[in-house]
Design a protein around this motif. Structure first.
Motif, PDB file in Angstrom:
ATOM      1  N   VAL A   1       0.839  -1.207   0.000  1.00 23.00           N
ATOM      2  CA  VAL A   1       0.000   0.000   0.000  1.00 23.00           C
ATOM      3  C   VAL A   1       0.870   1.252   0.000  1.00 23.00           C
ATOM      4  CG1 VAL A   1      -1.714   1.317   1.308  1.00 23.00           C
ATOM      5  CG2 VAL A   1      -1.962  -1.150   1.064  1.00 23.00           C
ATOM      6  N   GLN A   2       1.961   1.243   0.758  1.00 24.34           N
ATOM      7  CA  GLN A   2       2.878   2.390   0.746  1.00 24.34           C
ATOM      8  C   GLN A   2       3.475   2.577  -0.641  1.00 24.34           C
ATOM      9  OE1 GLN A   2       5.537   1.291   3.919  1.00 24.34           O
ATOM     10  NE2 GLN A   2       4.336   2.382   5.463  1.00 24.34           N
ATOM     11  N   PHE A   3       3.851   1.467  -1.277  1.00 21.84           N
ATOM     12  CA  PHE A   3       4.371   1.567  -2.638  1.00 21.84           C
ATOM     13  C   PHE A   3       3.324   2.181  -3.561  1.00 21.84           C
ATOM     14  CE2 PHE A   3       4.536   0.083  -6.963  1.00 21.84           C
ATOM     15  CZ  PHE A   3       5.790   0.550  -7.345  1.00 21.84           C
ATOM     16  N   ALA A   4       2.083   1.696  -3.474  1.00 19.95           N
ATOM     17  CA  ALA A   4       1.013   2.226  -4.330  1.00 19.95           C
ATOM     18  C   ALA A   4       0.830   3.721  -4.103  1.00 19.95           C
ATOM     19  CB  ALA A   4      -0.289   1.470  -4.070  1.00 19.95           C
ATOM     20  N   ALA A   5       0.886   4.145  -2.843  1.00 15.81           N
ATOM     21  CA  ALA A   5       0.741   5.577  -2.533  1.00 15.81           C
ATOM     22  C   ALA A   5       1.910   6.371  -3.114  1.00 15.81           C
ATOM     23  CB  ALA A   5       0.644   5.784  -1.027  1.00 15.81           C
ATOM     24  N   LEU A   6       3.121   5.887  -2.905  1.00 23.38           N
ATOM     25  CA  LEU A   6       4.302   6.584  -3.424  1.00 23.38           C
ATOM     26  C   LEU A   6       4.249   6.679  -4.948  1.00 23.38           C
ATOM     27  CD1 LEU A   6       7.016   4.956  -1.148  1.00 23.38           C
ATOM     28  CD2 LEU A   6       6.423   7.393  -1.181  1.00 23.38           C
ATOM     29  N   GLN A   7       3.941   5.574  -5.604  1.00 22.63           N
ATOM     30  CA  GLN A   7       3.918   5.564  -7.067  1.00 22.63           C
ATOM     31  C   GLN A   7       2.828   6.477  -7.609  1.00 22.63           C
ATOM     32  OE1 GLN A   7       6.231   3.803  -9.223  1.00 22.63           O
ATOM     33  NE2 GLN A   7       5.330   5.449 -10.424  1.00 22.63           N
ATOM     34  N   THR A   8       1.669   6.467  -6.962  1.00 24.64           N
ATOM     35  CA  THR A   8       0.564   7.311  -7.426  1.00 24.64           C
ATOM     36  C   THR A   8       0.891   8.787  -7.245  1.00 24.64           C
ATOM     37  OG1 THR A   8      -1.009   5.541  -6.957  1.00 24.64           O
ATOM     38  CG2 THR A   8      -1.911   7.779  -7.168  1.00 24.64           C
ATOM     39  N   VAL A   9       1.509   9.143  -6.125  1.00 28.04           N
ATOM     40  CA  VAL A   9       1.903  10.537  -5.910  1.00 28.04           C
ATOM     41  C   VAL A   9       3.012  10.926  -6.894  1.00 28.04           C
ATOM     42  CG1 VAL A   9       2.905  12.178  -4.262  1.00 28.04           C
ATOM     43  CG2 VAL A   9       1.093  10.615  -3.525  1.00 28.04           C
ATOM     44  N   ALA A  10       3.920  10.008  -7.173  1.00 28.09           N
ATOM     45  CA  ALA A  10       4.968  10.295  -8.169  1.00 28.09           C
ATOM     46  C   ALA A  10       4.347  10.554  -9.536  1.00 28.09           C
ATOM     47  CB  ALA A  10       5.955   9.131  -8.250  1.00 28.09           C
TER      48      ALA A  10
ATOM     49  N   LEU B   1      -0.285  16.297  -1.730  1.00 24.80           N
ATOM     50  CA  LEU B   1       0.823  15.376  -1.473  1.00 24.80           C
ATOM     51  C   LEU B   1       1.894  15.464  -2.552  1.00 24.80           C
ATOM     52  CD1 LEU B   1      -1.455  12.328  -0.639  1.00 24.80           C
ATOM     53  CD2 LEU B   1      -0.355  13.877   0.990  1.00 24.80           C
ATOM     54  N   THR B   2       3.135  15.450  -2.107  1.00 29.83           N
ATOM     55  CA  THR B   2       4.279  15.381  -3.023  1.00 29.83           C
ATOM     56  C   THR B   2       5.315  14.456  -2.415  1.00 29.83           C
ATOM     57  OG1 THR B   2       5.275  17.328  -2.018  1.00 29.83           O
ATOM     58  CG2 THR B   2       3.969  17.691  -4.006  1.00 29.83           C
ATOM     59  N   LEU B   3       6.135  13.884  -3.267  1.00 30.43           N
ATOM     60  CA  LEU B   3       7.244  13.075  -2.774  1.00 30.43           C
ATOM     61  C   LEU B   3       8.407  13.995  -2.438  1.00 30.43           C
ATOM     62  CD1 LEU B   3       7.425   9.971  -5.136  1.00 30.43           C
ATOM     63  CD2 LEU B   3       6.146  10.276  -3.010  1.00 30.43           C
ATOM     64  N   THR B   4       9.134  13.620  -1.417  1.00 36.99           N
ATOM     65  CA  THR B   4      10.382  14.311  -1.114  1.00 36.99           C
ATOM     66  C   THR B   4      11.471  13.718  -2.000  1.00 36.99           C
ATOM     67  OG1 THR B   4      10.989  12.695   0.560  1.00 36.99           O
ATOM     68  CG2 THR B   4       9.668  14.609   1.309  1.00 36.99           C
ATOM     69  N   ASP B   5      12.646  14.291  -1.963  1.00 29.44           N
ATOM     70  CA  ASP B   5      13.771  13.701  -2.704  1.00 29.44           C
ATOM     71  C   ASP B   5      14.014  12.272  -2.230  1.00 29.44           C
ATOM     72  OD1 ASP B   5      14.096  16.013  -4.179  1.00 29.44           O
ATOM     73  OD2 ASP B   5      15.731  16.788  -2.928  1.00 29.44           O
ATOM     74  N   ALA B   6      13.921  12.060  -0.918  1.00 26.33           N
ATOM     75  CA  ALA B   6      14.120  10.707  -0.363  1.00 26.33           C
ATOM     76  C   ALA B   6      13.040   9.757  -0.869  1.00 26.33           C
ATOM     77  CB  ALA B   6      14.132  10.754   1.158  1.00 26.33           C
ATOM     78  N   GLY B   7      11.817  10.239  -0.993  1.00 28.18           N
ATOM     79  CA  GLY B   7      10.727   9.411  -1.510  1.00 28.18           C
ATOM     80  C   GLY B   7      10.947   9.030  -2.956  1.00 28.18           C
TER      81      GLY B   7
ATOM     82  N   GLY C   1      10.030  10.755   6.058  1.00 30.95           N
ATOM     83  CA  GLY C   1      10.612  11.763   5.177  1.00 30.95           C
ATOM     84  C   GLY C   1      10.481  11.436   3.701  1.00 30.95           C
ATOM     85  N   LEU C   2       9.488  10.605   3.346  1.00 29.01           N
ATOM     86  CA  LEU C   2       9.318  10.169   1.964  1.00 29.01           C
ATOM     87  C   LEU C   2       8.251  10.955   1.212  1.00 29.01           C
ATOM     88  CD1 LEU C   2       9.466   6.327   2.640  1.00 29.01           C
ATOM     89  CD2 LEU C   2      11.334   7.826   1.873  1.00 29.01           C
ATOM     90  N   MET C   3       7.328  11.547   1.962  1.00 26.07           N
ATOM     91  CA  MET C   3       6.223  12.276   1.363  1.00 26.07           C
ATOM     92  C   MET C   3       5.957  13.504   2.221  1.00 26.07           C
ATOM     93  SD  MET C   3       2.402  10.785   0.455  1.00 26.07           S
ATOM     94  CE  MET C   3       3.056   9.494  -0.596  1.00 26.07           C
ATOM     95  N   SER C   4       5.447  14.547   1.584  1.00 21.89           N
ATOM     96  CA  SER C   4       5.077  15.735   2.360  1.00 21.89           C
ATOM     97  C   SER C   4       3.672  16.172   1.979  1.00 21.89           C
ATOM     98  CB  SER C   4       6.082  16.866   2.133  1.00 21.89           C
ATOM     99  OG  SER C   4       6.057  17.270   0.787  1.00 21.89           O
ATOM    100  N   ARG C   5       3.019  16.806   2.941  1.00 26.75           N
ATOM    101  CA  ARG C   5       1.676  17.350   2.741  1.00 26.75           C
ATOM    102  C   ARG C   5       1.790  18.862   2.783  1.00 26.75           C
ATOM    103  NH1 ARG C   5      -2.005  13.363   6.533  1.00 26.75           N
ATOM    104  NH2 ARG C   5      -0.128  12.419   7.300  1.00 26.75           N
TER     105      ARG C   5
ATOM    106  N   VAL D   1      -1.340   5.767   6.484  1.00 28.84           N
ATOM    107  CA  VAL D   1      -0.272   5.400   5.536  1.00 28.84           C
ATOM    108  C   VAL D   1       0.560   6.643   5.222  1.00 28.84           C
ATOM    109  CG1 VAL D   1       0.205   4.580   3.191  1.00 28.84           C
ATOM    110  CG2 VAL D   1      -1.576   3.470   4.570  1.00 28.84           C
ATOM    111  N   ILE D   2      -0.114   7.740   4.949  1.00 29.58           N
ATOM    112  CA  ILE D   2       0.586   8.989   4.626  1.00 29.58           C
ATOM    113  C   ILE D   2       1.361   9.493   5.844  1.00 29.58           C
ATOM    114  CG2 ILE D   2       0.277  11.401   3.936  1.00 29.58           C
ATOM    115  CD1 ILE D   2      -2.181  10.356   2.294  1.00 29.58           C
TER     116      ILE D   2
END
Length: 156
Positions: free
Chosen positions: A42-51, A99-105, A83-87, A75-76
Motif C-alpha cells: 500500500v505504501q508503494f502504491a501511494a508513493l507511485q501514485t503521488v509520483a 501530497l508530493t514526494l520528497t527527494d528521499a521518496g 521523510g518520503l512524502m510531504s503534505r 499510511v501517509i
C-alpha cells in the motif's frame, strides 16, 4: 451439481478462497523482494501514485488505489514520518492537503521499482508466458466489474 448445504462445499471449488490466498502470497513475495526498504504494497502504491500525480490530494489518492480515506491518512502519516512524502496546503481550499514526494521518496521509489517488478514476475511465474497477459486481463475484468462492491471503490 451445486451443493445446497455446507457439507457439500469444498474450498478447492471456491474462487474467493484462491483470490484470498493469492493476495496473501503476493504480499509475502512483495515483502521478501522489498525487505531492504521496509515498504508495504500500500505504501508503494501511494508513493507511485503521488509520483505519477504530484500535488494529488489524500481523498483522490485513496480513490485511485482503492483504499478507504481514514486508513490512507495513517499510511501517509508513516510515509511523512519517514521523510518520503510531504503534505502541503491547497491554494484553493485550506482543508485540503496536497501530497508530493520528497527527494528521499523519489529515491526510494527509484530503488524499489526493480524489486517490485521482480515481485510481479514471481507471482506470474507458474503460468506459461503466453497466459500471463490473459490472466492479468481477466483479473482486471473481475475487479472492474465488482469495483462498486468494494469498501473503497477505486476510480482509476
Amino acid at each position: 451439481m451445486t451443493p445446497t448445504s455446507a457439507a457439500g462445499i469444498h474450498l478447492d471449488d471456491l474462487p474467493g478462497h484462491y483470490i484470498r490466498r493469492l493476495q496473501q502470497i503476493a504480499v509475502a513475495i512483495f515483502m521478501q523482494e522489498t525487505a531492504s526498504w521496509s515498504v508495504t504494497p500500500v505504501q508503494f502504491a501511494a508513493l507511485q501514485t503521488v509520483a505519477n500525480s504530484p500535488g494529488i490530494d489524500q481523498r483522490t489518492l485513496a480513490r485511485r488505489i482503492g483504499f478507504d480515506t481514514s486508513t490512507i491518512a495513517g499510511v501517509i502519516d508513516r510515509l511523512e514520518a519517514r521523510g518520503l512524502m510531504s503534505r502541503g496546503p491547497s491554494p484553493d481550499d485550506r482543508r485540503v492537503r496536497l501530497l508530493t514526494l520528497t527527494d528521499a521518496g523519489r529515491q526510494l521509489l527509484h530503488e524499489v521499482v526493480p524489486s517490485m517488478l521482480k515481485t510481479q514476475q514471481r507471482i506470474l511465474e507458474p503460468l506459461p508466458p503466453a497466459e500471463r497477459d490473459e490472466f492479468v486481463r481477466m483479473l482486471r475484468v473481475l475487479v472492474d466489474a465488482n469495483n462498486e462492491l468494494s469498501r473503497a471503490p477505486s476510480d482509476a
